[in-house]
Design a protein around this motif. Structure first.
Motif, mmCIF file in Angstrom:
data_model
loop_
_atom_site.group_PDB
_atom_site.id
_atom_site.type_symbol
_atom_site.label_atom_id
_atom_site.label_comp_id
_atom_site.label_asym_id
_atom_site.label_seq_id
_atom_site.Cartn_x
_atom_site.Cartn_y
_atom_site.Cartn_z
ATOM 1 N N ASP A 156 0.831 -1.192 0.000
ATOM 2 C CA ASP A 156 0.000 0.000 0.000
ATOM 3 C C ASP A 156 0.871 1.250 0.000
ATOM 4 O OD1 ASP A 156 -2.350 1.293 0.001
ATOM 5 O OD2 ASP A 156 -2.779 1.031 2.125
ATOM 6 N N THR A 157 1.888 1.244 0.833
ATOM 7 C CA THR A 157 2.785 2.390 0.926
ATOM 8 C C THR A 157 3.593 2.551 -0.365
ATOM 9 O OG1 THR A 157 2.897 1.946 3.277
ATOM 10 C CG2 THR A 157 4.532 3.444 2.394
ATOM 11 N N PHE A 158 3.940 1.417 -0.986
ATOM 12 C CA PHE A 158 4.620 1.490 -2.279
ATOM 13 C C PHE A 158 3.707 2.148 -3.323
ATOM 14 C CE2 PHE A 158 5.425 -0.638 -6.405
ATOM 15 C CZ PHE A 158 6.647 -0.051 -6.662
ATOM 16 N N GLY A 159 2.413 1.753 -3.311
ATOM 17 C CA GLY A 159 1.448 2.380 -4.223
ATOM 18 C C GLY A 159 1.341 3.872 -3.986
ATOM 19 N N GLU A 160 1.410 4.267 -2.720
ATOM 20 C CA GLU A 160 1.369 5.684 -2.366
ATOM 21 C C GLU A 160 2.555 6.426 -2.981
ATOM 22 O OE1 GLU A 160 1.248 6.106 1.863
ATOM 23 O OE2 GLU A 160 2.417 7.950 1.735
ATOM 24 N N ILE A 164 2.635 9.609 -5.665
ATOM 25 C CA ILE A 164 3.407 10.841 -5.537
ATOM 26 C C ILE A 164 4.242 11.077 -6.792
ATOM 27 C CG2 ILE A 164 5.244 11.972 -4.218
ATOM 28 C CD1 ILE A 164 2.746 11.826 -2.694
ATOM 29 N N PHE A 165 4.867 10.007 -7.290
ATOM 30 C CA PHE A 165 5.682 10.130 -8.502
ATOM 31 C C PHE A 165 4.822 10.594 -9.674
ATOM 32 C CE2 PHE A 165 7.169 8.016 -12.410
ATOM 33 C CZ PHE A 165 8.361 8.699 -12.562
ATOM 34 N N MET A 166 3.618 9.977 -9.802
ATOM 35 C CA MET A 166 2.750 10.349 -10.923
ATOM 36 C C MET A 166 2.260 11.780 -10.797
ATOM 37 S SD MET A 166 0.796 6.777 -11.336
ATOM 38 C CE MET A 166 -0.577 7.348 -12.285
ATOM 39 N N ALA A 167 2.015 12.225 -9.554
ATOM 40 C CA ALA A 167 1.602 13.617 -9.355
ATOM 41 C C ALA A 167 2.721 14.561 -9.787
ATOM 42 C CB ALA A 167 1.233 13.846 -7.897
ATOM 43 N N GLY A 168 3.963 14.241 -9.402
ATOM 44 C CA GLY A 168 5.089 15.069 -9.811
ATOM 45 C C GLY A 168 5.237 15.104 -11.317
ATOM 46 N N ILE B 112 -1.717 18.617 -8.119
ATOM 47 C CA ILE B 112 -2.186 18.506 -9.500
ATOM 48 C C ILE B 112 -3.287 19.526 -9.771
ATOM 49 C CG2 ILE B 112 -3.562 17.023 -11.006
ATOM 50 C CD1 ILE B 112 -0.903 16.071 -11.232
ATOM 51 N N GLY B 113 -4.220 19.671 -8.813
ATOM 52 C CA GLY B 113 -5.311 20.636 -8.978
ATOM 53 C C GLY B 113 -4.786 22.050 -9.129
ATOM 54 N N LEU B 114 -3.803 22.416 -8.305
ATOM 55 C CA LEU B 114 -3.254 23.774 -8.376
ATOM 56 C C LEU B 114 -2.513 23.997 -9.692
ATOM 57 C CD1 LEU B 114 -2.005 24.179 -4.714
ATOM 58 C CD2 LEU B 114 -3.878 25.391 -5.781
ATOM 59 N N ALA B 115 -1.818 22.942 -10.181
ATOM 60 C CA ALA B 115 -1.137 23.083 -11.472
ATOM 61 C C ALA B 115 -2.162 23.313 -12.585
ATOM 62 C CB ALA B 115 -0.301 21.835 -11.757
ATOM 63 N N LEU B 116 -3.305 22.595 -12.506
ATOM 64 C CA LEU B 116 -4.365 22.803 -13.497
ATOM 65 C C LEU B 116 -4.903 24.233 -13.420
ATOM 66 C CD1 LEU B 116 -6.427 19.510 -13.322
ATOM 67 C CD2 LEU B 116 -5.321 20.441 -15.324
ATOM 68 N N VAL B 117 -5.068 24.755 -12.190
ATOM 69 C CA VAL B 117 -5.580 26.120 -12.035
ATOM 70 C C VAL B 117 -4.607 27.117 -12.665
ATOM 71 C CG1 VAL B 117 -6.127 27.904 -10.346
ATOM 72 C CG2 VAL B 117 -6.936 25.591 -9.984
ATOM 73 N N VAL B 118 -3.300 26.902 -12.448
ATOM 74 C CA VAL B 118 -2.303 27.813 -13.027
ATOM 75 C C VAL B 118 -2.379 27.773 -14.554
ATOM 76 C CG1 VAL B 118 0.176 28.194 -13.273
ATOM 77 C CG2 VAL B 118 -0.778 27.750 -11.037
ATOM 78 N N ARG B 119 -2.554 26.556 -15.119
ATOM 79 C CA ARG B 119 -2.665 26.438 -16.582
ATOM 80 C C ARG B 119 -3.925 27.132 -17.089
ATOM 81 N NH1 ARG B 119 -0.435 26.862 -19.994
ATOM 82 N NH2 ARG B 119 -1.271 25.417 -21.519
#
Lengths: 201, 146
Positions: A156-160, A164-168, B112-119
């Protein structure tokens, strides 16, 4: 209830402050004030987490909720606007209606919830105590939350971490790190939307 | 009255949730919307954590003598450890683990939401929802065909 426990007074005080801060977020229009109050809200909830014995959650909320979230929102606010425009009354009343109905439905369900601090409720009785008992012999680590997070629920923590990586990655794709952030303009159907607005005002 | 005292935390948390939800629904400004979402989210965390609280409990960090009693072999020592363990009450660690994950995922979605708002601001020059709708309509990007 002749002698009220002091933690109960603390809980009620923190809850009252949370309600005041949340209500201020609803009423205010200055985005700077709203963003800072969001940080205050996170910090107050972190204080309540300590009172509720969730010390790990409290310092994560204080670092991530009150720290990083506030910094991200301040950055986004600096790149966009400082003041929210007033909302028409019609939209406010419609939202109030939806929120009231939802709140009523949730209040109706409160009766089915276990009592506050009940050690024998279904949520607290079986799995939680099992994890505490198993951690003592399986993983000889004092902090049960760490043991569950990193070992029992390690995937689960690995998925988390992947999230984070995908958000970045998503933020890099949205904003760009090549120095052109903010210079690109979309032209849907060959029209420059932002320029057309600039001509008007 | 007793029922109200047993459930007061849920009532307050639901009120906080509804304040956050109201901001999400009622505000046109996208940053204020995201702040409302954040308030809503933190209130859900409060609901979960208050569910795992045990009256008279300690944070789920095992006391040192309790930990050693459980691991240092010897039958009578184990029996003594079991006796001690019965004395110390710990709050439920499971909601804490779930909410730790939720906090971190929450800040990822917020970013992600804030980045979308900036775009959106870069393209439309505004972050007010009704103004964006008006621009879309005016430029025939959405809605009725000409």
């Amino acid at each position: 209830m002749s002698n009220v426990p002091p933690t109960l007074i603390l809980d009620i005080g923190l809850m009252a402050m949370l309600v005041v801060v949340a209500f201020s977020v609803v009423r205010l229009r200055s985005l700077f004030a709203i963003v800072m109050l969001q940080g205050v809200y996170s910090l107050l909830s972190a204080a309540w987490f300590v009172s509720l014995d969730a010390v790990d959650v409290a310092f994560t909320e204080a670092a991530v909720g009150a720290g990083i979230s506030t910094v991200l929102m301040l950055g986004a606010m600096l790149l966009t606007e400082r003041e929210a425009k007033p909302v028409p009354l019609q939209k406010q009343l419609g939202s109030l209606f939806i929120v009231t109905v939802t709140g009523m439905a949730l209040f109706y369900a409160i009766g089915d919830m276990p009592a506050f601090g009940d050690a024998h409720s279904a949520a607290n009785a079986y799995l939680g105590t099992d994890y505490i008992a198993a951690t003592k012999t399986d993983i000889i680590l004092p902090n049960v939350v760490t043991a569950v997070l990193a070992s029992y629920r390690g995937f689960d923590t690995f998925g988390e971490t992947v999230v984070i990586f995908m958000a970045g990655l998503g933020i890099v794709l949205l904003l760009g790190l090549n120095g052109h952030a903010g210079k690109w303009r979309a032209q849907p159907k060959g029209q420059d939307v932002s320029n057309s607005r600039g001509d008007k005002s | 009255m007793n029922g109200l005292l047993e459930h007061f935390n849920y009532a307050v948390v639901i009120f906080l949730m509804m304040l956050g939800l109201y901001v999400v629904f009622a505000s046109n400004n996208m940053i204020k919307k995201l702040v409302g979402l954040s308030v809503f989210q933190t209130s859900v965390f409060l609901l979960y954590i208050s569910l795992g609280k045990v009256t008279g409990g300690q944070p789920p960090i095992i006391a040192e003598e309790d930990l050693h009693a459980a691991t240092d072999g010897g039958h009578d020592v184990v029996a003594e450890g079991a006796h001690q363990a019965a004395d110390i009450i710990y709050s439920n660690p499971l909601p804490h683990v779930l909410i730790l994950t939720a906090i971190v995922v929450g800040v990822a979605t917020l970013a992600i939401g804030l980045a979308l708002v900036v775009r959106i601001r870069e393209v439309y020059g505004t972050i007010e929802e009704d103004e964006i709708d008006a621009l879309d309509y005016e430029r025939n990007l959405e809605g009725a065909a000409k």
